[in-house]
Enzyme design. Structure first.
Site, PDB file in Angstrom:
ATOM      1  N   TYR A 150      10.088   6.297 -12.081  1.00 52.98           N
ATOM      2  CA  TYR A 150      10.022   5.984 -10.647  1.00 52.98           C
ATOM      3  C   TYR A 150      11.427   5.720 -10.100  1.00 52.98           C
ATOM      4  O   TYR A 150      11.874   6.364  -9.146  1.00 52.98           O
ATOM      5  CB  TYR A 150       9.128   4.767 -10.459  1.00 52.98           C
ATOM      6  N   GLY A 153      13.720   8.733 -10.493  1.00 48.85           N
ATOM      7  CA  GLY A 153      13.200   9.802  -9.633  1.00 48.85           C
ATOM      8  C   GLY A 153      13.602   9.551  -8.184  1.00 48.85           C
ATOM      9  O   GLY A 153      14.068  10.456  -7.478  1.00 48.85           O
ATOM     10  N   ARG A 282      14.436 -10.188  -5.954  1.00 49.61           N
ATOM     11  CA  ARG A 282      14.629  -9.083  -5.028  1.00 49.61           C
ATOM     12  C   ARG A 282      14.514  -9.567  -3.595  1.00 49.61           C
ATOM     13  O   ARG A 282      13.528 -10.184  -3.217  1.00 49.61           O
ATOM     14  CB  ARG A 282      13.602  -7.991  -5.293  1.00 49.61           C
TER      15      ARG A 282
HETATM   16  P1  NAD Z   1       0.304   4.887  -2.219  1.00 45.98           P
HETATM   17  O1  NAD Z   1       0.132   5.137  -3.661  1.00 45.98           O
HETATM   18  O2  NAD Z   1      -0.770   4.178  -1.484  1.00 45.98           O
HETATM   19  O3  NAD Z   1       0.600   6.260  -1.440  1.00 45.98           O
HETATM   20  C1  NAD Z   1       1.227   7.364  -2.021  1.00 45.98           C
HETATM   21  C2  NAD Z   1       0.485   8.606  -1.558  1.00 45.98           C
HETATM   22  O4  NAD Z   1       1.124   9.775  -2.093  1.00 45.98           O
HETATM   23  C3  NAD Z   1      -0.974   8.648  -2.037  1.00 45.98           C
HETATM   24  O5  NAD Z   1      -1.821   8.992  -0.972  1.00 45.98           O
HETATM   25  C4  NAD Z   1      -0.951   9.714  -3.126  1.00 45.98           C
HETATM   26  O6  NAD Z   1      -2.206  10.341  -3.297  1.00 45.98           O
HETATM   27  C5  NAD Z   1       0.126  10.636  -2.606  1.00 45.98           C
HETATM   28  N1  NAD Z   1       0.747  11.470  -3.641  1.00 45.98           N
HETATM   29  C6  NAD Z   1       1.207  11.082  -4.858  1.00 45.98           C
HETATM   30  N2  NAD Z   1       1.725  12.122  -5.518  1.00 45.98           N
HETATM   31  C7  NAD Z   1       1.607  13.204  -4.690  1.00 45.98           C
HETATM   32  C8  NAD Z   1       1.954  14.573  -4.807  1.00 45.98           C
HETATM   33  N3  NAD Z   1       2.533  15.055  -5.916  1.00 45.98           N
HETATM   34  N4  NAD Z   1       1.660  15.406  -3.770  1.00 45.98           N
HETATM   35  C9  NAD Z   1       1.060  14.945  -2.647  1.00 45.98           C
HETATM   36  N5  NAD Z   1       0.713  13.643  -2.485  1.00 45.98           N
HETATM   37  C10 NAD Z   1       0.977  12.791  -3.504  1.00 45.98           C
HETATM   38  O7  NAD Z   1       1.698   4.111  -2.053  1.00 45.98           O
HETATM   39  P2  NAD Z   1       2.401   3.511  -0.765  1.00 45.98           P
HETATM   40  O8  NAD Z   1       2.597   2.067  -0.987  1.00 45.98           O
HETATM   41  O9  NAD Z   1       1.729   3.952   0.464  1.00 45.98           O
HETATM   42  O10 NAD Z   1       3.837   4.200  -0.879  1.00 45.98           O
HETATM   43  C11 NAD Z   1       4.234   5.272  -0.049  1.00 45.98           C
HETATM   44  C12 NAD Z   1       5.684   5.617  -0.326  1.00 45.98           C
HETATM   45  O11 NAD Z   1       6.516   4.487  -0.051  1.00 45.98           O
HETATM   46  C13 NAD Z   1       5.962   6.024  -1.771  1.00 45.98           C
HETATM   47  O12 NAD Z   1       6.900   7.069  -1.785  1.00 45.98           O
HETATM   48  C14 NAD Z   1       6.563   4.776  -2.371  1.00 45.98           C
HETATM   49  O13 NAD Z   1       7.424   5.078  -3.431  1.00 45.98           O
HETATM   50  C15 NAD Z   1       7.305   4.179  -1.180  1.00 45.98           C
HETATM   51  N6  NAD Z   1       7.469   2.726  -1.312  1.00 45.98           N
HETATM   52  C16 NAD Z   1       6.432   1.865  -1.118  1.00 45.98           C
HETATM   53  C17 NAD Z   1       6.645   0.507  -1.271  1.00 45.98           C
HETATM   54  C18 NAD Z   1       5.540  -0.515  -1.041  1.00 45.98           C
HETATM   55  O14 NAD Z   1       5.775  -1.698  -1.253  1.00 45.98           O
HETATM   56  N7  NAD Z   1       4.369  -0.146  -0.604  1.00 45.98           N
HETATM   57  C19 NAD Z   1       7.905   0.012  -1.645  1.00 45.98           C
HETATM   58  C20 NAD Z   1       8.926   0.939  -1.856  1.00 45.98           C
HETATM   59  C21 NAD Z   1       8.711   2.284  -1.675  1.00 45.98           C
HETATM   60  N1  UDP Z   2       2.830  -9.612 -10.890  1.00 45.57           N
HETATM   61  C1  UDP Z   2       2.093 -10.688 -11.344  1.00 45.57           C
HETATM   62  N2  UDP Z   2       0.738 -10.544 -11.467  1.00 45.57           N
HETATM   63  C2  UDP Z   2       0.093  -9.398 -11.132  1.00 45.57           C
HETATM   64  C3  UDP Z   2       0.848  -8.290 -10.655  1.00 45.57           C
HETATM   65  C4  UDP Z   2       2.221  -8.441 -10.564  1.00 45.57           C
HETATM   66  O1  UDP Z   2       2.641 -11.765 -11.650  1.00 45.57           O
HETATM   67  O2  UDP Z   2      -1.153  -9.357 -11.259  1.00 45.57           O
HETATM   68  C5  UDP Z   2       4.294  -9.752 -10.725  1.00 45.57           C
HETATM   69  C6  UDP Z   2       5.120  -8.645 -11.381  1.00 45.57           C
HETATM   70  O3  UDP Z   2       5.415  -8.973 -12.717  1.00 45.57           O
HETATM   71  C7  UDP Z   2       6.359  -8.630 -10.507  1.00 45.57           C
HETATM   72  C8  UDP Z   2       5.850  -9.029  -9.128  1.00 45.57           C
HETATM   73  O4  UDP Z   2       4.584  -9.666  -9.339  1.00 45.57           O
HETATM   74  O5  UDP Z   2       7.295  -9.602 -10.940  1.00 45.57           O
HETATM   75  C9  UDP Z   2       5.683  -7.853  -8.169  1.00 45.57           C
HETATM   76  O6  UDP Z   2       4.934  -6.872  -8.829  1.00 45.57           O
HETATM   77  P1  UDP Z   2       4.473  -5.520  -8.132  1.00 45.57           P
HETATM   78  O7  UDP Z   2       3.863  -4.671  -9.197  1.00 45.57           O
HETATM   79  O8  UDP Z   2       3.661  -5.819  -6.936  1.00 45.57           O
HETATM   80  O9  UDP Z   2       5.813  -4.862  -7.578  1.00 45.57           O
HETATM   81  P2  UDP Z   2       7.271  -4.565  -8.185  1.00 45.57           P
HETATM   82  O10 UDP Z   2       7.406  -5.181  -9.549  1.00 45.57           O
HETATM   83  O11 UDP Z   2       7.356  -3.093  -8.218  1.00 45.57           O
HETATM   84  O12 UDP Z   2       8.159  -5.221  -7.197  1.00 45.57           O
END
Ligand code: NAD
Ligand code: UDP
Ligand code: UDP
Length: 320
Positions: A150, A153, A282
């Site tokens: 991730y 990527g 973070r």
């Molecule tokens: P999510 O998993 O709900 O949404 C991702 C969507 O992408 C899903 O609908 C999934 O089916 C689709 N998808 C995955 N692989 C695909 C592919 N190969 N082709 C077409 N569709 C595909 O996640 P989200 O929280 O809505 O995240 C959306 C974007 O924002 C992502 O790129 C994620 O990395 C980024 N992001 C989210 C957060 C957060 O906290 N929610 C934080 C940082 C970055």
């Molecule tokens: N976490 C936790 N319990 C859970 C899920 C996550 O304590 O059931 C913690 C995890 O270890 C991390 C933080 O919560 O420190 C945020 O996790 P999340 O997977 O939401 O996002 P990311 O680690 O990608 O910020």
């Protein structure tokens, strides 16, 4: 390119996901035509069901790792699983989605002259030794760990976005999104806010990984989508990647306590091992977003949790 404030044809990849569905809704409200592309890996039809009959909304099942020929004015590239549980389920597909997906969407943007937005992530900073994280910080990322599919990527996608800009003049916007939560998160996606809320509502133990002293900063989805749209509308010189997130920082224990209080839950807190490469802290430095976009989050954690808990309460009562 057509101007953003006219009615544009806008492609949203990952549009059936958590953030994507809110973005599609917002773009329709603004009068645009929305083409939602998703392979439904983590997204669901339920997230966009209420949009399916909208005359300016179109849904296409498609995987962004495969080329896509459509005619659009703007692209928001959100396709990628976001929760550690999902992105580690098939790590090779995750990195292909970020890298091949970015190449295809950039190739499309180049051909049609579309402005293109990339949903990057705070994970590009890894387990940071600079706190809070400004955009100038290059990060501390393990290239061969379980989160690398991730993190790396998304880093490679950022490189591609900036290189398509420098080499071909593609008009790019890269947002580094920090932890965001709200209605339509997947109930089983393993992220902390949805996990804690679902556990609290079901009266199940709240699973705290490690001591729970690691920190995160949680942004409510409406605030984030406002940031996306402002960034896309921004016409000045390219500022490079911009952090979008809420700068209020909480320990994971504090989050658990707030969820328990609001839900009035009797759930006990139980400790589970800390996942590998879990960042200790973070918090975004959002100075650049404030200065460039005049943007800052409006919804604080308590209010956002109340709204998110109401959504999950209804979802669980409906048997999902
Ligand atoms: P999510 O998993 O709900 O949404 C991702 C969507 O992408 C899903 O609908 C999934 O089916 C689709 N998808 C995955 N692989 C695909 C592919 N190969 N082709 C077409 N569709 C595909 O996640 P989200 O929280 O809505 O995240 C959306 C974007 O924002 C992502 O790129 C994620 O990395 C980024 N992001 C989210 C957060 C957060 O906290 N929610 C934080 C940082 C970055
Ligand atoms: N976490 C936790 N319990 C859970 C899920 C996550 O304590 O059931 C913690 C995890 O270890 C991390 C933080 O919560 O420190 C945020 O996790 P999340 O997977 O939401 O996002 P990311 O680690 O990608 O910020
Ligand atoms: N691409 C696409 N849709 C388009 C134009 C291009 O999916 O409308 C894909 C194309 O198949 C290629 C990628 O985007 O794999 C990168 O395109 P680019 O033109 O940059 O590279 P090239 O085609 O020269 O390899």
């Amino acid at each position: 390119m057509r101007r953003y404030n006219g009615c544009s044809q806008i492609l949203v990849t990952g549009g059936a996901g958590f953030l994507g569905s809110h973005l599609c809704e917002r773009l329709l409200q603004e009068g645009h035509q929305v083409l939602c592309v998703d392979n439904f890996f983590t997204g669901t039809r339920r997230n966009i069901e209420h949009l399916l009959d909208h005359p300016r909304f179109e849904l296409m099942r498609h995987d962004v790792t495969v080329p896509l020929i459509v005619e659009v004015d703007e692209i928001y590239n959100l396709a990628c699983p976001a929760s550690p549980v999902h992105y580690q389920h098939n790590p090779v597909q995750t990195i292909k989605t970020s890298v091949h997906g970015a190449i295809n969407m950039l190739g499309l943007a180049k051909r049609v002259g579309a402005r293109i937005f990339q949903a990057s992530t705070s994970e590009v900073y890894g387990d940071p030794d600079v706190h809070p994280q400004p955009e100038t910080y290059w990060g501390r990322v393990n290239p061969v760990g379980v989160r690398s599919c991730y993190d790396e990527g998304k880093r490679c996608a950022e490189t591609l976005f900036l290189d398509y800009h420098r080499q071909y003049g593609v008009d790019v916007r890269v947002a580094r999104i920090f932890n965001t939560y709200g209605p339509r998160m997947h109930p089983n996606d393993g992220r902390v806010v949805s996990n804690f809320i679902v556990q609290a509502l079901r009266g199940e133990p709240i699973t705290l990984y490690g001591e729970g002293l690691q920190t995160r900063s949680f942004c409510f989805v409406d605030d984030l989508v406002e940031g996306f749209v402002r960034f896309m509308r921004h016409d000045g010189p390219l500022p490079g990647p911009i952090n979008l997130g809420n700068p209020r920082e909480f320990t994971i224990v504090q989050l658990a306590e707030q969820v328990i209080n609001i839900t009035n839950s009797k759930s006990p807190i139980v400790h589970r091992p800390l996942p590998s490469d879990d960042p200790r802290q973070r918090r975004p430095d959002i100075g650049l977003a404030q200065e460039t976009l005049g943007w800052e989050p409006q919804v604080q954690l308590h209010e956002g949790l109340v709204r998110t808990i109401a959504y999950f309460d209804e979802l669980l009562r409906a048997g999902h």
